[in-house]
Design an enzyme around this catalytic site. Sequence first.
Site, PDB file in Angstrom:
ATOM      1  N   GLY A 281     -20.192   2.923 -80.341  1.00 31.84           N
ATOM      2  CA  GLY A 281     -20.357   3.975 -79.349  1.00 31.84           C
ATOM      3  C   GLY A 281     -20.473   5.367 -79.945  1.00 31.84           C
ATOM      4  N   HIS A 282     -20.715   6.326 -79.056  1.00 31.59           N
ATOM      5  CA  HIS A 282     -20.945   7.711 -79.474  1.00 31.59           C
ATOM      6  C   HIS A 282     -19.721   8.321 -80.160  1.00 31.59           C
ATOM      7  CE1 HIS A 282     -19.844   8.774 -75.014  1.00 31.59           C
ATOM      8  NE2 HIS A 282     -18.777   8.418 -75.689  1.00 31.59           N
ATOM      9  N   ASN A 283     -20.015   9.143 -81.163  1.00 31.86           N
ATOM     10  CA  ASN A 283     -19.002   9.919 -81.893  1.00 31.86           C
ATOM     11  C   ASN A 283     -18.029   9.075 -82.713  1.00 31.86           C
ATOM     12  OD1 ASN A 283     -19.686  11.725 -79.318  1.00 31.86           O
ATOM     13  ND2 ASN A 283     -19.056  13.078 -80.984  1.00 31.86           N
TER      14      ASN A 283
END
Length: 321
Positions: free
Chosen positions: A230-232
């Site tokens: 997922g993001h980040n």
Amino acid sequence: MKLSEIAEFLSLEYKGEDIEISALNSLLKANFTELTYCDGEKNTKDIPHTGAAAILVSKEYENLVPKDTKALITQSPHLSFAFLSKLFAKPLISTAKEKVQNIAKSARIMPNVYIGDNVNIGENVIIMAGAYIGDNVSIGDESIIHPNVVIYNDTKIGKKCHLLANCVIGSDGFGYAHNKNGEHYKIYHNGNVVLEDFVEVGACTTIDRAVFDSTIIKAGTKVDNLVQIGHNCNIGQNCIIVAQTGISGSSELGRNVIMGGQSATSGHLKIGDFSTIAARGGVSKNLEGGRVYGGFPIMLQKDWLKLQAKIAINFKEKSQD
């Protein structure tokens, strides 16, 4: 864009000094030309330390805003930020009439490959048929991009990386804000993905771009097929991530972490160096390094196995009553 224009776009009242806003950024990383937001009690401690030019914030936390930061008061900072993210979103495809590309002569590019604007492709890179390379992408020397790989805008790929068929690097993360009626509004992600040297990404794996900053996969990490990152997220050096693992947004893995098949994290947590998560382990809290964990809720694998044995014995005894 002027702060007054942003306020008008969001239907918010603002009568202070008008300033130019260049971009959106996180609470602690925003600078004197950027706008940020704070939503909920968890991050309010960081409001006094922001260096942002302006902040979307609820009325109850207005008193925490630094004197050099302009406050835009809103009932739902997260929802207002989602609306604003679309306004600041980068174009998906370049409109430049002539593309600028720096492609090494030794690179081999097969038919039906799309290459965007301002792309840098290093020595001896191989890009197989059907790949999509977005704008502002860089691919390091001797990397191999297999058929139908998608590399979205601004992705940075190091040297000697292998991206296997149908993997997707840099797609928007799964982020939404919600209104009182339960309707979902997309948060546009303006960060990127960075794969350092010697990273391998398996077939049909997806790695999402960051909301701000970068999703990072550090040098030497190997990611199996059918993995979602997922993001980040920040994945440490030389990690092994086995098929069907799901790593939720803003998870941080130390170096040499092993994630067994179908294991997962719940996001916004840290797993220490040299940890192992057994297959189907569900990580919902920070974990100390150097240990083997398993089960759900997550615990030391040896304790999980003892628990399963006790349950089996208890069940057997009851069935014989």
